[in-house]
Design a protein around this motif. Structure first.
Motif, PDB file in Angstrom:
ATOM      1  N   VAL A 216       1.107  -0.876  -0.171  1.00  7.08           N
ATOM      2  CA  VAL A 216      -0.441   0.208  -0.467  1.00  7.08           C
ATOM      3  C   VAL A 216       1.254   1.000   0.283  1.00  7.08           C
ATOM      4  O   VAL A 216       1.638   1.676   1.139  1.00  7.08           O
ATOM      5  CB  VAL A 216      -1.052   0.117   1.336  1.00  7.08           C
ATOM      6  CG1 VAL A 216      -2.006   1.314   1.421  1.00  7.08           C
ATOM      7  CG2 VAL A 216      -1.448  -1.466   1.089  1.00  7.08           C
ATOM      8  N   GLU A 217       0.763   1.868  -1.137  1.00 12.58           N
ATOM      9  CA  GLU A 217       1.944   2.915  -1.290  1.00 12.58           C
ATOM     10  C   GLU A 217       0.962   4.622  -0.452  1.00 12.58           C
ATOM     11  O   GLU A 217       1.790   5.113  -0.117  1.00 12.58           O
ATOM     12  CB  GLU A 217       1.876   3.659  -2.869  1.00 12.58           C
ATOM     13  CG  GLU A 217       2.731   2.690  -3.060  1.00 12.58           C
ATOM     14  CD  GLU A 217       4.045   3.721  -3.925  1.00 12.58           C
ATOM     15  OE1 GLU A 217       5.344   3.992  -3.795  1.00 12.58           O
ATOM     16  OE2 GLU A 217       3.367   4.882  -4.759  1.00 12.58           O
ATOM     17  N   SER A 218       0.099   4.073  -0.894  1.00  7.55           N
ATOM     18  CA  SER A 218      -0.790   6.009  -0.317  1.00  7.55           C
ATOM     19  C   SER A 218      -2.210   5.395   0.300  1.00  7.55           C
ATOM     20  O   SER A 218      -3.027   4.764  -0.792  1.00  7.55           O
ATOM     21  CB  SER A 218      -0.579   7.097  -0.837  1.00  7.55           C
ATOM     22  OG  SER A 218      -0.586   7.180  -1.933  1.00  7.55           O
ATOM     23  N   VAL A 219      -2.954   6.088   0.909  1.00 10.56           N
ATOM     24  CA  VAL A 219      -3.873   6.215   1.623  1.00 10.56           C
ATOM     25  C   VAL A 219      -4.708   7.657   1.359  1.00 10.56           C
ATOM     26  O   VAL A 219      -3.962   8.554   2.593  1.00 10.56           O
ATOM     27  CB  VAL A 219      -4.230   5.390   2.245  1.00 10.56           C
ATOM     28  CG1 VAL A 219      -5.512   5.366   3.359  1.00 10.56           C
ATOM     29  CG2 VAL A 219      -3.889   3.847   2.834  1.00 10.56           C
ATOM     30  N   ASN A 220      -5.369   7.943   1.121  1.00 17.55           N
ATOM     31  CA  ASN A 220      -5.762   9.745   0.772  1.00 17.55           C
ATOM     32  C   ASN A 220      -6.943  10.044   0.871  1.00 17.55           C
ATOM     33  O   ASN A 220      -7.442   9.204  -0.009  1.00 17.55           O
ATOM     34  CB  ASN A 220      -5.034  10.278   0.028  1.00 17.55           C
ATOM     35  CG  ASN A 220      -3.815  11.082  -0.244  1.00 17.55           C
ATOM     36  OD1 ASN A 220      -4.139  11.523   1.013  1.00 17.55           O
ATOM     37  ND2 ASN A 220      -2.426  10.321  -0.839  1.00 17.55           N
ATOM     38  N   SER A 221      -7.120  10.936   1.733  1.00 15.87           N
ATOM     39  CA  SER A 221      -8.596  11.386   1.256  1.00 15.87           C
ATOM     40  C   SER A 221      -8.385  12.815   1.975  1.00 15.87           C
ATOM     41  O   SER A 221      -7.639  13.174   2.229  1.00 15.87           O
ATOM     42  CB  SER A 221      -9.819  10.496   3.022  1.00 15.87           C
ATOM     43  OG  SER A 221      -9.271  11.683   4.097  1.00 15.87           O
ATOM     44  N   ARG A 222      -9.504  12.739   1.185  1.00 12.05           N
ATOM     45  CA  ARG A 222      -9.868  14.613   0.556  1.00 12.05           C
ATOM     46  C   ARG A 222     -10.935  14.642   0.375  1.00 12.05           C
ATOM     47  O   ARG A 222     -12.215  14.175  -0.298  1.00 12.05           O
ATOM     48  CB  ARG A 222      -9.142  14.794  -0.703  1.00 12.05           C
ATOM     49  CG  ARG A 222      -9.204  17.013  -0.643  1.00 12.05           C
ATOM     50  CD  ARG A 222      -8.439  16.312  -2.149  1.00 12.05           C
ATOM     51  NE  ARG A 222      -8.084  17.984  -2.516  1.00 12.05           N
ATOM     52  CZ  ARG A 222      -7.081  18.429  -3.943  1.00 12.05           C
ATOM     53  NH1 ARG A 222      -7.049  17.010  -4.578  1.00 12.05           N
ATOM     54  NH2 ARG A 222      -7.327  19.897  -4.112  1.00 12.05           N
ATOM     55  N   ARG A 223     -11.504  16.403   1.436  1.00 11.89           N
ATOM     56  CA  ARG A 223     -12.944  16.618   1.296  1.00 11.89           C
ATOM     57  C   ARG A 223     -12.860  17.896   0.287  1.00 11.89           C
ATOM     58  O   ARG A 223     -11.755  18.822   0.796  1.00 11.89           O
ATOM     59  CB  ARG A 223     -13.269  16.981   2.707  1.00 11.89           C
ATOM     60  CG  ARG A 223     -14.391  17.601   2.474  1.00 11.89           C
ATOM     61  CD  ARG A 223     -15.204  17.054   3.676  1.00 11.89           C
ATOM     62  NE  ARG A 223     -16.984  18.264   3.724  1.00 11.89           N
ATOM     63  CZ  ARG A 223     -16.810  18.624   4.733  1.00 11.89           C
ATOM     64  NH1 ARG A 223     -16.401  18.205   6.534  1.00 11.89           N
ATOM     65  NH2 ARG A 223     -17.923  19.003   4.864  1.00 11.89           N
ATOM     66  N   LEU A 224     -13.437  17.985  -1.031  1.00 11.66           N
ATOM     67  CA  LEU A 224     -13.565  19.527  -1.261  1.00 11.66           C
ATOM     68  C   LEU A 224     -14.966  19.746  -1.404  1.00 11.66           C
ATOM     69  O   LEU A 224     -15.488  19.134  -0.742  1.00 11.66           O
ATOM     70  CB  LEU A 224     -13.569  18.579  -3.371  1.00 11.66           C
ATOM     71  CG  LEU A 224     -12.668  18.449  -3.534  1.00 11.66           C
ATOM     72  CD1 LEU A 224     -12.699  17.693  -4.661  1.00 11.66           C
ATOM     73  CD2 LEU A 224     -11.846  19.025  -3.814  1.00 11.66           C
TER      74      LEU A 224
ATOM     75  N   LYS B 246     -14.403   0.840   6.009  1.00  7.86           N
ATOM     76  CA  LYS B 246     -13.441   0.802   6.122  1.00  7.86           C
ATOM     77  C   LYS B 246     -11.827   0.637   5.337  1.00  7.86           C
ATOM     78  O   LYS B 246     -12.727  -0.070   3.833  1.00  7.86           O
ATOM     79  CB  LYS B 246     -13.139   0.344   7.273  1.00  7.86           C
ATOM     80  CG  LYS B 246     -13.832  -0.208   8.885  1.00  7.86           C
ATOM     81  CD  LYS B 246     -12.962   0.862   9.585  1.00  7.86           C
ATOM     82  CE  LYS B 246     -14.206   1.895  11.010  1.00  7.86           C
ATOM     83  NZ  LYS B 246     -13.125   3.058  11.750  1.00  7.86           N
ATOM     84  N   THR B 247     -11.286   1.508   5.588  1.00  4.52           N
ATOM     85  CA  THR B 247     -10.319   1.334   4.137  1.00  4.52           C
ATOM     86  C   THR B 247      -9.767   0.257   3.681  1.00  4.52           C
ATOM     87  O   THR B 247      -9.730  -0.949   2.724  1.00  4.52           O
ATOM     88  CB  THR B 247      -9.287   1.860   4.798  1.00  4.52           C
ATOM     89  OG1 THR B 247      -9.857   3.769   4.547  1.00  4.52           O
ATOM     90  CG2 THR B 247      -7.685   2.151   3.122  1.00  4.52           C
ATOM     91  N   ALA B 248      -9.823  -0.277   5.141  1.00  2.00           N
ATOM     92  CA  ALA B 248      -9.469  -2.330   5.168  1.00  2.00           C
ATOM     93  C   ALA B 248      -9.441  -3.100   4.514  1.00  2.00           C
ATOM     94  O   ALA B 248      -9.320  -3.467   3.998  1.00  2.00           O
ATOM     95  CB  ALA B 248      -9.012  -2.635   7.065  1.00  2.00           C
TER      96      ALA B 248
ATOM     97  N   VAL C 260      -8.468  -2.506   1.003  1.00  2.00           N
ATOM     98  CA  VAL C 260      -7.034  -2.915   0.703  1.00  2.00           C
ATOM     99  C   VAL C 260      -7.957  -4.471  -0.142  1.00  2.00           C
ATOM    100  O   VAL C 260      -6.379  -5.137  -0.641  1.00  2.00           O
ATOM    101  CB  VAL C 260      -6.673  -2.535   1.517  1.00  2.00           C
ATOM    102  CG1 VAL C 260      -5.122  -3.541   1.180  1.00  2.00           C
ATOM    103  CG2 VAL C 260      -5.850  -0.762   2.328  1.00  2.00           C
TER     104      VAL C 260
END
Lengths: 459, 454
Positions: free
Chosen positions: A41-49, A116-118, A121
């Motif tokens: 897993v290289e990155s886990v990104n969350s972004r709220r616009l 859940k992100t898991a 994955v």
């Protein structure tokens, strides 16, 4: 969310200098991305616009001002800035707003932003396990993304509405190598759907198998010969040629300013009789579908070409003024950072009456393009150039062997007239379409079709 | 919530939720943009945006999350997302939140007067440019691009280390603004069509001279009307100060220690070795007055400093952030960067340029006597391979005959290798220029270059 009294005040403020239409668009969006490279897993990104834009028209002039400050003061300031660029003689009063619910035609069972992100994955690891075991695959890149976009739209015509759009997408890319050369294969399915997409549309293992097989097939393929020949283009992503070379030329963005080879051709024959093409925003749960467009207009099913005759353009509010034609529910934008304009939704060549086997067995010598890759188009002339991601040489109506490095070259208006077979099984595939109002989800699609003669680039 | 309240709430929540450290990276921008086509103002867009990223250590690993909404909901969900990101990311490299430096350099790159310039004045400028350009020569048929934009932005870093430290943490701010005008003119004569561009970036709006910008675009478009390819072959060549920065920019990644550690740069392990002609000095100068890449601190809050990356041909250092420096056993060079407020921390140069020499561009041409001056290259993303250093690019420019500018040239490709080019450099001009970005260069005599033409 957008409160009614605030929207009303902002619209009134925006019209103070003589604008003849004003609109406010507010967006709140949660994007989640997970990327995996070679099993890690290289990155886990969350972004709220979160932001809003105010648009004011005066005749053909459009002004757009946007901000992240969605407080009453922030939005009023946007309205004042937009109004300050307009000098209108007559002042109109905005109609009173009355909230209208948007009934959804797209069932969502499990909101992906609440998963859940898991668990996400896990899906990626299932695909990675296949890539790891696949011979000759040296690297795998897997991405998961979901997005929940909530929008509120109000305008001076009294419209006040909103919608929630839920997207989930999964992509697998496999690189096959023999030490000196690399070939890539990829699969990127997605939909306007929740995490339940993994119960039906997306099988991570099948995606990985397809991607790996394509990469390995192309690694062992000889180079495609160049020449003019009949070409059979398979269903699904093959529709990208229609999207790029014809679809964009039917958007008001191009047509209204005379920048399209299909200007002034309504009611005329622009394609072979067997071609019917549709831009449909109403298909349940499809990637390019909507309930309402980004101007608040209910989305539509629009026939672009019927039995070869040009029937409709895709038209947004501002270009509708220039063209003096009605809007088609096609006003779209990436988000609050863009003013909307006419864009495609799910665009496809409709199913016809021909048999796939017959198409190939009667084609003589030619190319079977099983999967298309990327390409480019010059809009003014319609000239296009597309790579074939997976192609096969056909001799005497029989598929011989895979070929690499093939490209398809032509002009949109010419290829439409040369389509001589349209299959029965229409399939769609997902893409992100980039244009002046940003990057938006769109579907391309078609059944298997045959083009009687096309220039194939190769070596 | 306003930004201060939101930041405080995030720090409190991060501590409460068991994070070891937390850093907030905040970017706010006010911008204006408009174009003028046939007298009409189009693409009139104004925005005021802000975005914030929270980053920090949880269970020894770094997590990230970003937001544009500064509300109660965002506080809890952002911290939760950072923790989840930290737990799931499989990165073995040690990362840290920086406790700060004692002192930071002062950089004055903000003009309050520029923020006060009225929009009317900005629109007038592009309308004037169009009028003037069209009046300069009847062969100028249109401006195919004519844009003014202004942007004023602030970057802020606030951090706290919660465990085992009573340090007050950082609160750094940097503000700058800039006005940019870009114009492209189309010239037609018979069936020949050509374009030329004019450009100016400044903090003093009165420096934007409509006549001068229009003249630059018009002269180039008219000059290029007669352009033709030259025969294929090997040519002596100068790459001019408008063009060289594009080439240097594409290959700037090879000086990043992050690229080197990932095996994506041939400069890995070459520190101390000669990699360029002894005339070459390559600077990374974050303190450059007026520079678009100027900044007193990098994206991790490290005080920035000026350094030569190549000094008289010798590679003195690669560019580092905290993670790459720790891995290499050296001190960070203060080159941590992020692509937008939501991007992950990586490595990037600040103001990056070949140090200028003594000779003017005219003198460089006299020294070369006969050859080519390359003024523009395109197709950089497809035609330049930053890993191998190979490039093959569509180019234009002019021939030099007996030391003087002669005939316009177009539709040629120039090919070579960046690493080899560095070694071949024969002279560096005095005309250092930053054409619209933080990468700059004077005109550079690159020796022999392979040209494919007619």
């Amino acid at each position: 969310m957008l409160k009614q009294e605030i929207a009303q005040a902002v619209i009134a403020e925006a019209l103070k200098t003589g604008g003849d239409f004003a609109e406010i668009f507010l967006e709140d969006r949660q994007n989640n991305n997970v990327s995996m490279l070679s099993g890690k897993v290289e990155s886990v990104n969350s972004r709220r616009l979160h932001g809003a834009g105010v648009r004011v028209f005066h005749g053909f002039q459009g002004v757009y001002v946007y901000t992240n400050d969605t407080s009453m003061e922030g939005l009023m300031q946007c309205a004042r800035r937009a109004a300050s660029a307009i000098r209108g003689a007559d002042k109109i009063a905005a109609k009173g707003l009355a909230w209208q619910d948007t009934p959804s035609i797209h069932a969502i069972k499990e909101r992906p932003d609440q998963v859940k992100t898991a668990r996400k994955v896990e899906k990626m690891k299932a695909a990675q396990a296949i890539l790891k075991e696949a011979p000759e695959i040296v690297q795998g890149s897997i991405n998961y993304m979901d997005s929940v976009q909530r929008v509120w739209i109000a305008n001076s015509e009294g419209l006040f509405t909103g919608d929630t759009r839920v997207y989930t997408r999964f992509s697998v890319s496999a690189i096959a190598s023999n030490g000196t050369e690399n070939q890539t294969g990829g699969e990127n399915p997605g939909a306007m759907q929740g995490f339940e997409i993994f119960d039906s549309r997306i099988d991570p293992e099948a995606c990985a198998k397809t991607a790996a097989k394509r990469a390995v097939t192309m690694l062992h393929a000889p180079v495609c010969p160049a020449g003019v020949m009949p070409v059979v283009i398979d269903s699904g992503f093959g529709g990208v040629i229609f999207h790029e070379a014809c679809g964009h030329s039917l958007e008001a963005t191009a047509v209204a300013v005379g920048n399209s080879e299909f200007c002034g051709k309504l009611g005329q024959k622009i394609a072979a009789d067997c071609v019917t093409a549709i831009d449909d925003g109403t298909i349940p749960n499809e990637w390019g579908s909507l309930n309402i467009d980004d101007e608040g207009t209910p989305t539509t099913k629009l026939v672009l070409i019927e039995n070869g005759i040009l029937k409709n353009y895709m038209i947004d509010k501002l270009n509708a003024r220039r063209m003096q034609m009605p809007i088609t529910g096609s006003g779209r934008r990436q988000g609050y950072m863009f003013a909307p304009t006419s864009r495609m939704r799910n665009t496809y060549i409709a199913a016809g009456n021909d048999e796939n086997e017959e198409m190939i067995s009667t084609m003589g010598d030619g190319l079977y393009a099983k999967k298309m890759g990327g390409g480019s188009v010059t809009p003014t002339t319609g000239k296009f150039n597309f790579a074939v991601a997976e192609g096969y040489l056909v001799k005497d109506g029989k598929i011989q062997h895979p070929v690499r490095g093939a490209s398809l070259i032509g002009r949109g208006s010419e290829i439409l007239l040369k389509i001589d077979r349209v299959g029965k099984d229409m399939q769609m595939a997902q893409g992100m379409c980039g244009s002046i109002s940003g990057s938006i989800p769109t579907n391309v699609g078609q059944p298997m079709i045959r083009v009687s003669s096309m220039t194939v680039g190769g070596r | 919530m306003n930004a201060d309240q939101f930041i405080q709430a995030l720090l409190d929540e991060a501590r409460k939720q068991g994070m070891q450290s937390a850093e907030i990276y905040l970017n706010s921008t006010d911008s204006f943009r408009a174009m003028c086509v046939k007298g009409d103002i189009t693409n009139y867009t104004v925005y005021a945006t802000r975005g914030l990223s929270l980053r920090g250590l949880y269970q020894g690993k770094m997590g990230y999350a970003a937001t544009e909404a500064f509300d109660e909901d965002a506080v809890g969900s952002l911290v939760e997302a950072v923790k989840e990101s930290a737990i799931l990311t499989e990165d073995e490299d040690i990362q840290e939140i920086y406790p700060g430096d004692g002192e930071y350099p002062k950089i004055d790159n903000y003009s309050p007067a520029l923020d006060q310039v009225e929009e009317k004045k900005k629109l007038q400028l592009i309308q004037d440019i169009e009028k003037k350009a069209l009046a300069m020569d009847e062969r100028i048929t249109a401006l195919n691009y004519n844009m003014i934009s202004t942007a004023s932005s602030e970057t802020r870093i606030v951090n706290r280390i919660f465990s085992g430290s009573d340090a007050p943490g950082l609160d750094l701010r940097y503000r700058d603004n800039m006005a940019v005008c870009f114009v492209s003119a189309t010239a037609k004569e018979g069936d020949r069509v050509s374009t030329g561009s004019g450009f100016k970036a400044t903090r003093d709006f009165d420096e934007l001279d409509a006549e001068q910008i229009a003249r630059e675009a018009v002269d180039e478009a008219l000059f290029m009307l007669k352009a033709a390819p030259v025969p294929s072959g090997s040519y002596r060549a100068i790459i001019d100060a408008k063009c060289m920065p594009d080439l240097l920019g594409v290959f700037s990644g090879v000086f990043s220690a992050e690229s080197a550690q990932k095996g994506l740069s041939l400069l890995a392990g070459k520190e101390g070795e000669t990699i360029a002609s002894e005339i070459v000095t390559l600077m990374d100068d974050p303190l450059l007055p007026g520079g678009l890449g100027s900044q007193p601190f990098d994206a991790e809050g490290v005080a920035t400093r000026t350094k030569a990356v190549i000094e008289k041909g010798r590679l003195t250092t690669l560019l580092h952030n905290l993670k790459t420096a720790r891995k290499a056993g050296v001190k960070t060079t203060g080159n941590a960067a992020r692509a937008g407020y939501a991007g992950a921390v990586n490595v990037s140069p600040s103001n990056f340029y070949f140090a200028p020499g003594e000779r003017t561009p005219e003198q460089l041409m006299q020294d070369m006597k006969n050859g080519l001056v390359i003024t523009e290259v395109s197709g950089l993303h497809a035609g330049a391979n930053p890993i191998s250093g190979d490039f093959s690019l569509i180019a234009q420019g002019y021939t030099v005959k007996d030391g003087r500018k002669d005939q316009p040239v177009e539709q040629i490709t120039v090919a070579g290798n960046f690493y080899q080019l560095l070694k071949n450099i024969r002279a560096v001009g005095s005309d250092l220029c930053f054409p619209g970005s933080s990468v700059g260069s004077p005109s550079v005599d690159v020796g022999e270059i392979a040209v494919a033409g007619k």
